[in-house]
Scaffold this active site. Structure first.
Site, PDB file in Angstrom:
ATOM      1  N   LYS A  22       0.158   4.244  -0.265  1.00  0.00           N
ATOM      2  CA  LYS A  22      -0.473   5.460   0.289  1.00  0.00           C
ATOM      3  C   LYS A  22      -0.217   6.633  -0.669  1.00  0.00           C
ATOM      4  CE  LYS A  22      -0.141   3.326   4.761  1.00  0.00           C
ATOM      5  NZ  LYS A  22      -0.012   3.423   6.196  1.00  0.00           N
ATOM      6  N   SER A  81       3.810  -1.645  10.373  1.00  0.00           N
ATOM      7  CA  SER A  81       5.256  -1.615  10.645  1.00  0.00           C
ATOM      8  C   SER A  81       5.989  -2.901  10.269  1.00  0.00           C
ATOM      9  CB  SER A  81       5.522  -1.243  12.111  1.00  0.00           C
ATOM     10  OG  SER A  81       5.106   0.090  12.349  1.00  0.00           O
ATOM     11  N   ASN A  95       0.870  -1.172   0.000  1.00  0.00           N
ATOM     12  CA  ASN A  95       0.000   0.000   0.000  1.00  0.00           C
ATOM     13  C   ASN A  95       0.911   1.227   0.000  1.00  0.00           C
ATOM     14  OD1 ASN A  95      -1.759   2.077   0.504  1.00  0.00           O
ATOM     15  ND2 ASN A  95      -2.350   1.379   2.565  1.00  0.00           N
ATOM     16  N   GLU A 138      -4.958  -4.814  10.742  1.00  0.00           N
ATOM     17  CA  GLU A 138      -3.958  -3.757  10.894  1.00  0.00           C
ATOM     18  C   GLU A 138      -4.233  -2.994  12.183  1.00  0.00           C
ATOM     19  OE1 GLU A 138      -2.097  -2.630   6.849  1.00  0.00           O
ATOM     20  OE2 GLU A 138      -3.844  -1.373   7.139  1.00  0.00           O
ATOM     21  N   HIS A 182      -9.371   1.127   5.093  1.00  0.00           N
ATOM     22  CA  HIS A 182      -8.075   1.332   5.751  1.00  0.00           C
ATOM     23  C   HIS A 182      -8.254   2.287   6.926  1.00  0.00           C
ATOM     24  CE1 HIS A 182      -3.968   2.628   6.477  1.00  0.00           C
ATOM     25  NE2 HIS A 182      -3.606   1.487   5.910  1.00  0.00           N
ATOM     26  N   GLY A 187       2.620   2.646  10.737  1.00  0.00           N
ATOM     27  CA  GLY A 187       3.532   3.777  10.572  1.00  0.00           C
ATOM     28  C   GLY A 187       4.227   4.222  11.848  1.00  0.00           C
ATOM     29  N   GLU A 227      -6.645   4.762   7.851  1.00  0.00           N
ATOM     30  CA  GLU A 227      -6.517   6.187   7.490  1.00  0.00           C
ATOM     31  C   GLU A 227      -7.799   6.697   6.843  1.00  0.00           C
ATOM     32  OE1 GLU A 227      -2.831   5.592   5.413  1.00  0.00           O
ATOM     33  OE2 GLU A 227      -1.954   5.078   7.344  1.00  0.00           O
TER      34      GLU A 227
HETATM   35  P1  13P Z   1       3.263   0.712   7.585  1.00  0.00           P
HETATM   36  O1  13P Z   1       3.786  -0.564   7.015  1.00  0.00           O
HETATM   37  O2  13P Z   1       3.945   1.941   7.021  1.00  0.00           O
HETATM   38  O3  13P Z   1       3.195   0.699   9.078  1.00  0.00           O
HETATM   39  O4  13P Z   1       1.740   0.858   7.070  1.00  0.00           O
HETATM   40  C1  13P Z   1       0.891  -0.236   7.204  1.00  0.00           C
HETATM   41  C2  13P Z   1      -0.329   0.033   6.451  1.00  0.00           C
HETATM   42  O5  13P Z   1      -1.105   0.904   6.778  1.00  0.00           O
HETATM   43  C3  13P Z   1      -0.594  -0.785   5.253  1.00  0.00           C
HETATM   44  O6  13P Z   1      -1.891  -0.596   4.777  1.00  0.00           O
END
Ligand code: 13P
Length: 249
Positions: A8, A209, A6, A163, A91, A169, A93
């Protein structure tokens, strides 16, 4: 096993094309599903590069209507037309920054399925919810609402991504046993809602992460069927992660 990246809101179009060309070469012949989820505006160019490769195209979101006056939104049909196979839905976010509700997420999942693509359904608790002992309660509620109205045939087409919000993150990855206990819980809930055979078939990915040095321990857990990767999907770490899965299958 599935390894999904992903991206983003990262990379320029040129950077994206350069990186995907490299991935196509370095990941050629890997015998499991590898999915790249770039920003919408790169999908068309990346679809061209992926033609004839073993990598699949994914999107990070979509709207639930087919067309109409929905300024700024992208319909599942538009994605399907570009060759998108997977769509990340719900997600954290999208839930937390853009206010997506469980009801919207359910509608999006149905729209993605109706268009012949596979939703990657994201669920997970916040740090506060975990500390209050609400992890299973939150995960169950999100999953039940996400799957509302879906039948057994639909379930064969879905992917779930656990997640934990506190791991996204932050550099704080869930411990393998912490992730496994939630994945097992999700599997059991699917068994309860559908049946054992269907539940076994649903890939349940971990996300949050993931890095090459913590990936192996997670991937050997019985109910973890791959990873949804953010930061480490943007560079050569993604190739390392693919090699780790490749060594396990
Ligand atoms: P990170 O791997 O940057 O922590 O993000 C995970 C994520 O949100 C994947 O959708």
């Amino acid at each position: 096993m599935i390894l999904a990246g992903n991206w983003k809101m990262n990379k320029t179009n040129e950077q994206a094309k350069f990186f995907v060309n490299k991935l196509v070469q370095d990941l050629a012949g890997m015998g499991f599903q590898i999915v790249l989820c770039p920003p919408f505006v790169f999908l068309s160019d990346i679809a061209e590069i992926l033609k004839g490769s073993n990598l699949h195209l994914g999107a990070q979101n979509c709207y639930y209507e087919k067309s109409g006056a929905f300024t700024g939104e992208i319909s599942p049909l538009m994605l399907k037309e570009l060759g998108v196979k997977y769509v990340i839905i719900g997600h954290s976010e999208r839930r937390h920054i853009f206010g997506e509700t469980d009801e919207m997420i359910n509608k999006k999942i149905k729209a993605v399925l109706n268009s012949g693509m596979k939703p990657i359904i994201c669920i997970g608790e916040t740090k506060e919810e975990r500390e209050k002992g609400l992890t299973f309660c939150v995960v169950e509620s999100q999953l039940r609402q996400a799957l509302f109205g879906l039948n057994r045939d639909d379930i064969d087409q879905i992917v779930i991504a656990y997640e934990p919000v506190w791991a996204i993150g932050t550099g704080i990855v869930a411990k393998p046993n912490q992730a496994q206990e939630v994945h097992k819980f999700i599997r059991e809930l699917l068994e309860q809602l559908y049946d054992q055979e269907s539940a076994q078939k649903v890939p349940i990915l971990y996300g949050g992460s993931i890095k090459p040095d913590n990936f192996f321990g997670l991937m050997v857990q019985p109910d973890i069927d791959g990873g949804l990767v953010g930061g480490a999907s943007l560079d050569d770490q993604f190739i390392e992660l693919a090699k780790i899965i490749s060594g396990l299958i």
